[in-house]
Write a protein that holds these residues in place. Sequence first.
Motif, mmCIF file in Angstrom:
data_model
loop_
_atom_site.group_PDB
_atom_site.id
_atom_site.type_symbol
_atom_site.label_atom_id
_atom_site.label_comp_id
_atom_site.label_asym_id
_atom_site.label_seq_id
_atom_site.Cartn_x
_atom_site.Cartn_y
_atom_site.Cartn_z
ATOM 1 N N TYR A 138 107.224 50.559 -10.781
ATOM 2 C CA TYR A 138 106.891 48.951 -11.040
ATOM 3 C C TYR A 138 106.372 48.131 -9.742
ATOM 4 C CZ TYR A 138 109.014 50.383 -15.552
ATOM 5 O OH TYR A 138 109.273 50.814 -16.728
ATOM 6 N N ASP A 143 103.083 48.459 -9.045
ATOM 7 C CA ASP A 143 102.129 47.727 -9.999
ATOM 8 C C ASP A 143 102.163 46.382 -9.636
ATOM 9 O OD1 ASP A 143 101.637 49.814 -11.680
ATOM 10 O OD2 ASP A 143 103.430 49.589 -13.118
ATOM 11 N N TYR A 198 104.784 44.196 -9.217
ATOM 12 C CA TYR A 198 106.220 43.246 -9.577
ATOM 13 C C TYR A 198 107.046 43.154 -8.164
ATOM 14 C CZ TYR A 198 105.513 44.214 -14.325
ATOM 15 O OH TYR A 198 104.929 44.439 -15.755
ATOM 16 N N ALA A 221 111.166 44.520 -10.309
ATOM 17 C CA ALA A 221 110.857 46.008 -10.626
ATOM 18 C C ALA A 221 112.362 46.657 -10.745
ATOM 19 C CB ALA A 221 110.271 46.553 -9.174
ATOM 20 N N ARG A 260 113.736 45.555 -14.341
ATOM 21 C CA ARG A 260 113.011 46.331 -15.388
ATOM 22 C C ARG A 260 112.973 47.831 -15.627
ATOM 23 N NH1 ARG A 260 106.195 46.233 -16.297
ATOM 24 N NH2 ARG A 260 106.366 47.463 -18.342
ATOM 25 N N ALA A 261 113.560 48.482 -14.347
ATOM 26 C CA ALA A 261 113.511 49.937 -14.531
ATOM 27 C C ALA A 261 114.971 49.988 -14.939
ATOM 28 C CB ALA A 261 113.687 50.599 -12.839
ATOM 29 N N THR A 280 114.682 49.562 -18.945
ATOM 30 C CA THR A 280 113.760 50.721 -19.257
ATOM 31 C C THR A 280 114.993 51.872 -19.641
ATOM 32 O OG1 THR A 280 111.898 49.924 -18.551
ATOM 33 C CG2 THR A 280 111.745 51.991 -19.243
#
Length: 250
Positions: A85, A88, A90, A95, A98-99, A102
């Motif tokens: 992430y 990407d 972030y 990141a 979000r990890a 997820t």
Amino acid sequence: MSEPDRTDAAGTARATGPEQTEVEVEAFSPACRQVLERSEHALIGVSTGNSYFTQHNLAMLLKWATGRFDLVDVVFADLHLADIYAADGYTSQHAASRATKTARDTRRRIRRAVEQLPSTAAVRVRSLSDCATLPGYREVHARLESARGRDRELAQICDDHVARWLDSDSQTAAARSDGYDARHRAGLAYLMAELPLLAATPEVLDTPSSVCCYHTFMPILHGLRRLGGYWHPEQAHAAVHLPPRAAEAA
């Protein structure tokens, strides 16, 4: 146990599971077919963020697997997600957040799928980070990392696998112009974290043999099979196809 597979001339087995739903099981090779027929252990690898792994599909896979194999391990990949992430674009904080979300969402879907199984079902759920603490995993991972550093063909196979993943990603165009190298490094770390289970699950999880069950064959399997020295003799791979009428795409 489910009723015996019916194998056609192409070597694809059609097994009827607990819900009388036909599941197609394709062994990667004749040697993999032999391990599959022993039905000692199945590894169901779950890719976090992959829309294929809905709760419905997970439940169907688990009902099939626990009806056929003596023991089933479900492992979901939670390592190096934050790095991907971040590559990407972030921020580090976003990141990491979000990890975590997820991985948590994936674990919840798996748990709900497991709850639909009989209480006697022999199934264990682990994260990849859980596996990374096991002595067998640490030994295999260190061996593969060392081999990648000295075996140029293995290194190329790993690089090619990550490049295919990047090329298939919807953000590839942006990644190539900004951060492609960072994404490749993150993807390679992710792959190397998974590789011990792709190549040597019996050694990692201390099982007599193992069939890694996924909905497709990963490109790296062909290279690993060709090299030979990194593939555990009791490691098998199978593509498990849920029928269109029953499979659910997110």
